[in-house]
Write a protein that holds these residues in place. Structure first.
Motif: not given
Length: 407
Positions: A310-311, A313-322, A359-376
């Motif tokens: 799901x979205x 899972x992909x967003x958390x994995x995007x954090x791991x990639x970054x 927790x809020x800081x981590x969620x912010x990085x999840x959002x940031x990493x997901x934006x990076x993932x979508x932008x490749x």
């Protein structure tokens, strides 16, 4: 001569011997890194909270809610996330070595490649510690990698023997007390002014960098061993090992943490200094096994998910990639929120509210990493470390062609 594509635009494309393309990465390790960055945020942030008496990094004069939160963090988080990253760090080094060997590289060029990687970690860690967070681990990882390249050709049994020996030695009683007074805040942690912080931190940072790697050596060597067998990339072939590691590792981690966490929670009184010399190493040693358990658990979860990603899972994995970019982003928040010459909230926030901030800081990085993932886009610090690590040397022929084209 055609210009090569930007690293940030690569997806599913890996130059022979180069870094793994984003589309080729296994879900398990990235999901583990991404989720554990939440634990790292929780583990780091509470050390900034002021208290008249501190035990295990937690103020002991907080509310009942603070004691409960402290007990949970001490049991499941503190000393458990960083060992998992040590495993993944060693695993990643094994992946680099395998790709380089498959591309035909000899051992000496591979060592030099890894030394370039270690150098950028040391330099980046030094800058990070001076400007943002004195508790930096990047420089220690860099030193570990610089020395660890000599273990690349060890036989498997020696990797595990040395890992076990270091584990036993670090579990021995230590005089490093869990209890510390905090009537005066540490100037290297909470510098009173911008210029003064460099003088305070330049004394502390080298000790962290030059000695901190010892605590990561056991996970690193086990990660090298696991990486040779591609255990986290091919979990279906190692189910028994992963399930046993997850159950046993996390069980030992929880039981080993209880003596400290019960004191943090105010359930039992603080023991004598003689007992503390045993509790601290017990807490840390069980945390190493907990790190193994968390890594195994996250890989098993990734295997269970399969193609049903799901979205989130992909967003958390995007954090791991970054993970490097997201880790440094956390430090920006700690510096702004807690530094005395900025917001100076170390006496305002409690263990509970600081955990919510983490927790809020981590969620912010999840959002940031997901934006990076979508932008490749890999992430700025991931691009930096890959460019330094894999910077190709221009051959004489290449230089000749370049000179001719310019002429």
């Amino acid at each position: 001569m055609a210009r090569p594509p930007r690293l940030g635009s690569l997806r599913g494309m890996t130059k022979q011997g180069g870094p793994t393309g984003l589309g080729e990465r296994a879900l398990g390790p990235d999901l583990a890194r991404g989720f554990m960055l939440l634990f790292i945020a929780l583990a780091n942030s509470h050390y900034f909270v002021y208290g008249t008496r501190v035990f295990g990094g937690f103020p002991m004069d907080g509310s009942s809610a603070d004691r409960v939160v402290g007990m949970v963090l001490s049991t499941f988080v503190d000393g458990r996330a960083f060992p998992m990253f040590g495993v993944l760090f060693g695993y990643g080094v094994a992946q680099i070595v395998r790709r380089q060997r498959e591309s035909g590289k000899e051992w000496w060029p591979i060592r030099k490649l890894l030394w370039r990687r270690s150098l950028v970690l040391i330099v980046l860690g030094f800058v990070h510690a001076m400007l943002l967070y004195i508790g930096d681990i990047l420089a220690a990882y860099g030193v570990l990698l610089f020395l660890g390249v000599w273990a690349l050709r060890w036989k498997d049994r020696w990797l595990l023997i040395v890992a076990a020996l270091v584990f036993v030695l670090t579990a021995l009683p230590s005089d490093d007390s869990l209890a510390t007074a905090s009537d005066a805040t540490d100037p290297s942690m909470l510098p009173p002014d911008f210029l003064g912080q460099f003088g305070d931190r330049i004394v502390v940072q080298p000790f962290i960098a030059l000695l901190g790697w010892i605590g990561f050596l056991t996970p690193f060597l086990v990660g090298l061993w696991a990486g040779r067998r591609r255990i986290l990339e091919r979990p279906a072939e190692h189910l028994t090992l992963l399930r046993t590691t997850a159950v046993a590792g996390l069980t030992v981690a929880v039981l080993g943490a209880l003596p400290v966490s019960l004191v943090v929670g105010g359930v039992i009184d603080q023991p004598s200094d003689d007992v503390l010399t045993r509790l601290g190493p017990l807490h840390d040693a069980s945390g190493v096994l907990g790190g193994f358990g968390y890594a195994a658990l996250m890989v098993l979860i990734a295997l269970k998910l399969g193609d049903r990603q799901g979205r989130m899972t992909l967003a958390i994995a995007a954090v791991g990639q970054r993970s490097l970019t997201c880790y440094l982003s956390q430090s920006v928040v700690w510096a702004v929120v807690f530094t005395p010459y900025l917001l100076d909230l170390s006496r305002t926030l409690s263990t509970t509210t600081t955990a919510l901030l983490a927790v809020a800081t981590w969620l912010a990085t999840v959002w940031m990493a997901e934006r990076m993932r979508r932008a490749n886009y890999r992430g700025p610090f991931e691009i930096l470390i890959r460019r330094v690590t894999y910077q190709p040397k221009r051959t004489a022929a290449t230089r000749s062609r370049s000179s001719g084209s310019l002429a």
